[in-house]
Write an enzyme that holds these catalytic residues in place. Structure first.
Site, PDB file in Angstrom:
ATOM      1  N   GLU A 242      53.889  35.989  59.556  1.00  0.00           N
ATOM      2  CA  GLU A 242      53.124  35.317  58.491  1.00  0.00           C
ATOM      3  C   GLU A 242      52.953  33.878  58.955  1.00  0.00           C
ATOM      4  O   GLU A 242      53.874  33.069  58.841  1.00  0.00           O
ATOM      5  CB  GLU A 242      53.897  35.362  57.163  1.00  0.00           C
ATOM      6  CG  GLU A 242      54.174  36.750  56.623  1.00  0.00           C
ATOM      7  CD  GLU A 242      52.938  37.433  56.066  1.00  0.00           C
ATOM      8  OE1 GLU A 242      51.895  36.776  55.917  1.00  0.00           O
ATOM      9  OE2 GLU A 242      53.027  38.639  55.808  1.00  0.00           O
ATOM     10  N   CYS A 276      50.614  27.442  53.060  1.00  0.00           N
ATOM     11  CA  CYS A 276      49.925  28.233  54.090  1.00  0.00           C
ATOM     12  C   CYS A 276      48.568  28.708  53.593  1.00  0.00           C
ATOM     13  O   CYS A 276      47.603  28.714  54.339  1.00  0.00           O
ATOM     14  CB  CYS A 276      50.792  29.405  54.526  1.00  0.00           C
ATOM     15  SG  CYS A 276      51.345  30.422  53.154  1.00  0.00           S
TER      16      CYS A 276
END
Ligand code: NDP
Length: 497
Positions: A242, A276
């Site tokens: 991720e 993110c």
């Protein structure tokens, strides 16, 4: 002592986590070496057997006890998160609350998603009963970042535990206290250290990749993700990556501009932009560009990054240099800062920054900035918006504001997730998978996909009766092969030219 002094000398055996706003020491933690990490993984493997044997019911009970403890002491957790990252306590509380919601979903749905279920055996194998079950892998190594020190790693930890695995978690060097707090509450609630923490710097994370875990779930930068993957390749250890993002928000001509501006600003500046799936680029239909920009700017001017404010400091000192470089590059190449401007040397708080007229190939449009900055670009129509939004090597989240065409535009975006008329909403929905493609990584956390990510499928085919056309035997005759040909042609070949 300042926040940049956190790194100890090579001979040190402990390090400190610091409050980025004040530089005060929050806690002291061990630097675990490779031998220690290996021993912890071996210990976790022992616990994994007990955890697996508990079965879905037992694990649900244990994880529910942990969840209750976390919920009861959420304010204590939020205060610690705020101290280690600098984020406002309210933001920390929201983050921790969402993580608890995910834990609740994962523990109550693991059995339904993973238990053995019958599947069709197909026409050619109709004499078989087929079933599949998703089994725990064993020990999962979780490596996490500092920006969402609870929500992000819990997306792996909660789902891996619910799927029947033990977990060894290496948190960021900036947030070790939060990780240890989570593991202590687990031990308090469950009574056995199925979930353990190792602390230290990058080398401790690297040691975890080589310590014999059955899978690594990494969340962090793309560059470190590549190093993790290379290390895991040595032992064929599977990985979930991720990584970073450069998410775009698209504003169509018919969008609710107040809502779009509010969402854009929050998506860009919440957590000081260290998200993110935060909004880093905005593409606006030319018909509403001026109107949207005016609303965004008016709202952005109300915001200030300061101690105790809605925007905290930049957690990691070196990130300030990245943000400064991106803003300077944008301004040097013809961009203009309508709000904010160049980032002063030595700053720990970066002010909200709205950049316009920034060329598409500049750093601020192509690379992850990870600060409270956003570029706003006028586009002819949504075709151009989609093309530009899809034009970076990252592909994590995305956002569309449109009254009539939200779903149609969303379908065309290259991204793991899209929010329509909201922002980052997909992350808080436990049933939706979370993750990216391209430089944003691969694999999924959250939802049924997140549970399966930490398990492996075990298929069983049980013969119910002898097949009329026996295929898997040396006693197969030419006549049976002829029959097979007829069946396949009859089933699948009809209408062929
Ligand atoms: P880093 O890549 O710097 O670090 C991530 C983790 O990896 C830390 O725990 C770090 O330890 C550890 N690490 C460092 N080197 C190694 C190594 N060689 N082997 C194994 N582990 C190592 O990321 P940040 O902590 O700076 O986090 C910010 C990044 O995370 C951003 O790019 C952001 O986009 C991304 N992110 C992605 C999310 C997603 O779900 N896609 C969610 C949240 C963040 P240490 O800190 O001690 O160096």
């Amino acid at each position: 002592m300042t926040a940049t002094d956190a790194r100890p000398t090579s001979a040190a055996t402990t390090f400190t986590s610091l409050d980025p706003a004040t530089g005060e020491i929050v806690g002291t933690h061990p630097i675990h070496d490779a031998a220690h990490v290996r021993a912890v993984v071996e210990g976790a493997r022992h616990e994994a057997g007990w955890w697996r044997e508990l079965g879905h019911d037992g694990r649900r009970t244990a994880l529910t006890a942990w969840r209750k403890l976390l919920a009861a002491r959420l304010d204590e957790l939020a205060a610690l998160m705020s101290r280690e990252t600098g984020k406002p306590v309210g933001d920390a509380l929201m983050e921790a609350a969402l993580a608890v919601d995910h834990l609740a979903w994962a523990s109550s749905n693991a059995e339904k998603v993973l238990r053995r279920r019958s599947v069709s055996a197909g026409l050619l194998m109709a004499n078989q009963a087929a079933s599949v079950e998703y089994r725990p892998l064993g020990v999962i190594g979780v490596i996490g970042p500092w920006n969402y020190p609870v929500f992000t790693p819990m997306g792996s930890i909660a789902y891996a535990l619910a799927a029947g695995n033990a977990v060894v978690f290496k948190p960021s060097e900036y947030t070790p206290g939060v990780a240890e707090w989570l593991a202590s509450r687990f031990l308090e609630a469950v009574g056995r250290p199925v979930f353990r923490v190792v602390t230290g710097f990058g080398a401790t994370g690297a040691a975890l990749c080589e310590a014999g875990v059955d899978k690594v779930a990494f969340t962090g930068s793309t560059a470190t993700g590549k190093r993790v993957m290379a290390a895991c390749a040595q032992t064929l250890t599977p990985v979930v990556i991720e990584a970073g993002g450069k998410d775009a928000l698209l504003v169509d001509a018919d969008a609710d501009l107040d809502e779009a501006a509010d969402a854009a600003l929050w998506g860009a500046c919440a957590n000081a932009g260290q998200t993110c799936a935060g909004v880093e680029r905005i593409y606006v239909h030319e018909r509403v560009y001026d109107d949207f920009l005016a609303r965004l700017v008016a709202q952005a001017r109300e915001l200030e990054a300061r101690p105790g404010g809605q925007i905290g400091p930049i957690t990691m000192p070196s990130q300030v240099d990245v943000i400064r470089r991106h803003v300077d590059d944008a301004l040097a190449r013809g961009g203009r800062a309508i709000v904010g401007g160049p980032v002063p040397e030595g700053a720990r708080f970066v002010q909200p920054t709205v950049l316009v007229d920034v060329p598409e190939d500049s750093l601020a449009v192509q690379d992850e900035t990870f600060g409270p900055t956003v570029t706003v670009t006028k586009v002819r129509d949504m075709d151009e918006a989609v093309e530009k939004a899809n034009g970076t090597r990252y592909a994590l989240g995305s956002t569309v504001f449109s009254k009539a065409n939200g779903p149609a535009i969303a379908e065309r975006l290259r991204a793991g997730m899209t929010a329509i008329n909201g922002v980052i909403s997909f992350a808080g929905i436990p049933t939706l998978p979370f993750g990216g493609i391209g430089d944003s990584g691969f694999g999924r956390i959250h939802g049924p996909d997140g549970l399966r990510e930490f398990s492996y499928p075990h298929a069983i085919a049980r013969q119910r009766f002898k097949a009329p056309i026996a295929l898997t035997t040396f006693r197969r005759s030419a006549k049976q092969e002829e029959q097979l040909l007829k069946v396949v042609r009859g089933l699948y070949g009809r209408g062929a030219k």
